[in-house]
Write a protein that holds these residues in place. Sequence first.
Motif, PDB file in Angstrom:
ATOM      1  N   ALA A 111     -41.931  17.867 -97.710  1.00  0.00           N
ATOM      2  CA  ALA A 111     -41.692  19.265 -98.056  1.00  0.00           C
ATOM      3  C   ALA A 111     -42.656  19.729 -99.128  1.00  0.00           C
ATOM      4  CB  ALA A 111     -40.253  19.436 -98.547  1.00  0.00           C
ATOM      5  N   GLY A 112     -43.059  20.985 -99.052  1.00  0.00           N
ATOM      6  CA  GLY A 112     -43.990  21.539-100.017  1.00  0.00           C
ATOM      7  C   GLY A 112     -44.578  22.827 -99.486  1.00  0.00           C
ATOM      8  N   PRO A 113     -45.531  23.424-100.207  1.00  0.00           N
ATOM      9  CA  PRO A 113     -46.087  24.713 -99.793  1.00  0.00           C
ATOM     10  C   PRO A 113     -46.721  24.720 -98.403  1.00  0.00           C
ATOM     11  CG  PRO A 113     -46.658  24.237-102.077  1.00  0.00           C
ATOM     12  CD  PRO A 113     -46.029  22.998-101.533  1.00  0.00           C
ATOM     13  N   VAL A 114     -47.388  23.632 -98.048  1.00  0.00           N
ATOM     14  CA  VAL A 114     -48.033  23.590 -96.734  1.00  0.00           C
ATOM     15  C   VAL A 114     -46.990  23.596 -95.627  1.00  0.00           C
ATOM     16  CG1 VAL A 114     -49.461  22.208 -95.180  1.00  0.00           C
ATOM     17  CG2 VAL A 114     -50.140  22.482 -97.569  1.00  0.00           C
ATOM     18  N   ARG A 115     -45.965  22.769 -95.756  1.00  0.00           N
ATOM     19  CA  ARG A 115     -44.926  22.733 -94.731  1.00  0.00           C
ATOM     20  C   ARG A 115     -44.126  24.029 -94.700  1.00  0.00           C
ATOM     21  NH1 ARG A 115     -44.176  17.831 -91.915  1.00  0.00           N
ATOM     22  NH2 ARG A 115     -42.792  19.133 -90.677  1.00  0.00           N
ATOM     23  N   ASP A 116     -43.958  24.667 -95.853  1.00  0.00           N
ATOM     24  CA  ASP A 116     -43.268  25.959 -95.894  1.00  0.00           C
ATOM     25  C   ASP A 116     -44.046  27.007 -95.098  1.00  0.00           C
ATOM     26  OD1 ASP A 116     -41.289  24.870 -97.472  1.00  0.00           O
ATOM     27  OD2 ASP A 116     -42.061  25.703 -99.347  1.00  0.00           O
ATOM     28  N   LEU A 117     -45.365  27.014 -95.269  1.00  0.00           N
ATOM     29  CA  LEU A 117     -46.196  27.982 -94.554  1.00  0.00           C
ATOM     30  C   LEU A 117     -46.135  27.724 -93.052  1.00  0.00           C
ATOM     31  CD1 LEU A 117     -49.768  29.108 -95.628  1.00  0.00           C
ATOM     32  CD2 LEU A 117     -49.162  28.799 -93.237  1.00  0.00           C
ATOM     33  N   ILE A 118     -46.204  26.454 -92.672  1.00  0.00           N
ATOM     34  CA  ILE A 118     -46.126  26.101 -91.255  1.00  0.00           C
ATOM     35  C   ILE A 118     -44.797  26.552 -90.665  1.00  0.00           C
ATOM     36  CG2 ILE A 118     -46.012  24.166 -89.633  1.00  0.00           C
ATOM     37  CD1 ILE A 118     -47.975  22.693 -91.545  1.00  0.00           C
ATOM     38  N   ALA A 119     -43.711  26.324 -91.391  1.00  0.00           N
ATOM     39  CA  ALA A 119     -42.384  26.726 -90.908  1.00  0.00           C
ATOM     40  C   ALA A 119     -42.295  28.239 -90.738  1.00  0.00           C
ATOM     41  CB  ALA A 119     -41.311  26.233 -91.876  1.00  0.00           C
ATOM     42  N   ARG A 120     -42.852  28.996 -91.678  1.00  0.00           N
ATOM     43  CA  ARG A 120     -42.820  30.463 -91.570  1.00  0.00           C
ATOM     44  C   ARG A 120     -43.604  30.928 -90.358  1.00  0.00           C
ATOM     45  NH1 ARG A 120     -43.725  30.111 -97.156  1.00  0.00           N
ATOM     46  NH2 ARG A 120     -45.913  30.722 -96.900  1.00  0.00           N
ATOM     47  N   HIS A 121     -44.765  30.321 -90.138  1.00  0.00           N
ATOM     48  CA  HIS A 121     -45.578  30.700 -88.980  1.00  0.00           C
ATOM     49  C   HIS A 121     -44.826  30.440 -87.676  1.00  0.00           C
ATOM     50  CE1 HIS A 121     -48.840  30.958 -86.081  1.00  0.00           C
ATOM     51  NE2 HIS A 121     -48.443  29.772 -85.638  1.00  0.00           N
ATOM     52  N   ARG A 122     -44.232  29.264 -87.576  1.00  0.00           N
ATOM     53  CA  ARG A 122     -43.558  28.914 -86.327  1.00  0.00           C
ATOM     54  C   ARG A 122     -42.321  29.767 -86.096  1.00  0.00           C
ATOM     55  NH1 ARG A 122     -45.228  24.635 -83.548  1.00  0.00           N
ATOM     56  NH2 ARG A 122     -43.163  24.171 -82.701  1.00  0.00           N
ATOM     57  N   GLU A 123     -41.623  30.125 -87.147  1.00  0.00           N
ATOM     58  CA  GLU A 123     -40.462  30.996 -86.999  1.00  0.00           C
ATOM     59  C   GLU A 123     -40.894  32.393 -86.549  1.00  0.00           C
ATOM     60  OE1 GLU A 123     -36.688  32.210 -86.614  1.00  0.00           O
ATOM     61  OE2 GLU A 123     -37.398  30.145 -86.948  1.00  0.00           O
ATOM     62  N   TRP A 124     -41.984  32.899 -87.120  1.00  0.00           N
ATOM     63  CA  TRP A 124     -42.513  34.196 -86.682  1.00  0.00           C
ATOM     64  C   TRP A 124     -42.932  34.134 -85.212  1.00  0.00           C
ATOM     65  CZ3 TRP A 124     -47.459  34.630 -84.732  1.00  0.00           C
ATOM     66  CH2 TRP A 124     -47.804  35.923 -84.319  1.00  0.00           C
ATOM     67  N   PHE A 125     -43.628  33.067 -84.845  1.00  0.00           N
ATOM     68  CA  PHE A 125     -44.125  32.928 -83.478  1.00  0.00           C
ATOM     69  C   PHE A 125     -42.964  32.908 -82.487  1.00  0.00           C
ATOM     70  CE2 PHE A 125     -45.896  30.165 -80.005  1.00  0.00           C
ATOM     71  CZ  PHE A 125     -46.889  31.034 -79.588  1.00  0.00           C
ATOM     72  N   ARG A 126     -41.941  32.115 -82.776  1.00  0.00           N
ATOM     73  CA  ARG A 126     -40.785  32.005 -81.902  1.00  0.00           C
ATOM     74  C   ARG A 126     -40.029  33.339 -81.812  1.00  0.00           C
ATOM     75  NH1 ARG A 126     -38.136  27.367 -80.508  1.00  0.00           N
ATOM     76  NH2 ARG A 126     -39.348  26.283 -82.106  1.00  0.00           N
ATOM     77  N   GLU A 127     -39.820  33.989 -82.949  1.00  0.00           N
ATOM     78  CA  GLU A 127     -39.071  35.239 -82.963  1.00  0.00           C
ATOM     79  C   GLU A 127     -39.835  36.349 -82.244  1.00  0.00           C
ATOM     80  OE1 GLU A 127     -36.500  38.334 -83.382  1.00  0.00           O
ATOM     81  OE2 GLU A 127     -36.144  36.171 -83.443  1.00  0.00           O
ATOM     82  N   THR A 128     -41.159  36.368 -82.385  1.00  0.00           N
ATOM     83  CA  THR A 128     -41.962  37.387 -81.700  1.00  0.00           C
ATOM     84  C   THR A 128     -41.872  37.208 -80.190  1.00  0.00           C
ATOM     85  OG1 THR A 128     -43.474  37.540 -83.583  1.00  0.00           O
ATOM     86  CG2 THR A 128     -44.269  38.387 -81.475  1.00  0.00           C
ATOM     87  N   LEU A 129     -41.958  35.979 -79.717  1.00  0.00           N
ATOM     88  CA  LEU A 129     -41.802  35.720 -78.290  1.00  0.00           C
ATOM     89  C   LEU A 129     -40.401  36.094 -77.821  1.00  0.00           C
ATOM     90  CD1 LEU A 129     -43.642  32.293 -77.965  1.00  0.00           C
ATOM     91  CD2 LEU A 129     -44.399  34.484 -77.014  1.00  0.00           C
ATOM     92  N   ARG A 130     -39.384  35.811 -78.638  1.00  0.00           N
ATOM     93  CA  ARG A 130     -38.012  36.175 -78.274  1.00  0.00           C
ATOM     94  C   ARG A 130     -37.875  37.687 -78.125  1.00  0.00           C
ATOM     95  NH1 ARG A 130     -33.972  38.632 -79.373  1.00  0.00           N
ATOM     96  NH2 ARG A 130     -34.983  39.446 -81.239  1.00  0.00           N
ATOM     97  N   ALA A 131     -38.462  38.424 -79.066  1.00  0.00           N
ATOM     98  CA  ALA A 131     -38.385  39.885 -79.015  1.00  0.00           C
ATOM     99  C   ALA A 131     -39.110  40.434 -77.785  1.00  0.00           C
ATOM    100  CB  ALA A 131     -38.979  40.481 -80.295  1.00  0.00           C
TER     101      ALA A 131
END
Length: 207
Positions: free
Chosen positions: A128-148
């Motif tokens: 855990a750390g800033p790099v993994r936080d950024l990766i998690a935010r990107h993947r959540e955005w990507f998944r949510e955008t596809l869902r929308a």
Amino acid sequence: MTSSDSLDEIAGSGLSARERLLAAATALFYNDGIHSVGVDRIITVAGVTRATMYKQFGGKEELVLAYLEGEDAGIRALFDDAAASAAASGAAPEELLELVIGGIQQDIAHRHTRGCPFINAAAEYPDAGPVRDLIARHREWFRETLRALADAAGLRDPGEVAGALVLLRDAALVGGYLDGRDRVAPVFGDTARAVIAGHVDRERSTA
């Protein structure tokens, strides 16, 4: 993939020092791996001093975060371009989803030919750390955008569609590097479209 010739051109490109550092880091981190690339190599390719590097980014981790933010912006631009193209042509929501699938297919074939930069970075930063936080935010955005997009297109279980498309893209980016992009990119497109076709709401489509 960035060639050694294009790396040689970064220092004399006329970009600002910050832009040259980011261009060098992006090419080197993606092609060679983050931990294997030292600061000295980055500043050499960028044509700047060590003092300039630390003035602009403060340290290597800040540069890693800037690299991943740039990759995130590139994927977001893919969606923005598809939306702009759809708006200009008056395309229906299902046609916008098709444009996105085509854009991802092109990305697999022509831009990210050495795997997913976020998966690659996650392998190098398991904790855990800033790099993994950024990766998690990107993947959540990507998944949510596809869902929308799936929801707007009237597909059944849009969350399931999004999950399947994320999984397919992950596999295609890795598979394209291992098995060849010309073999994998078309399979991604065909499989993604099959997923979408399998979630079409027949009652809504015939109403």
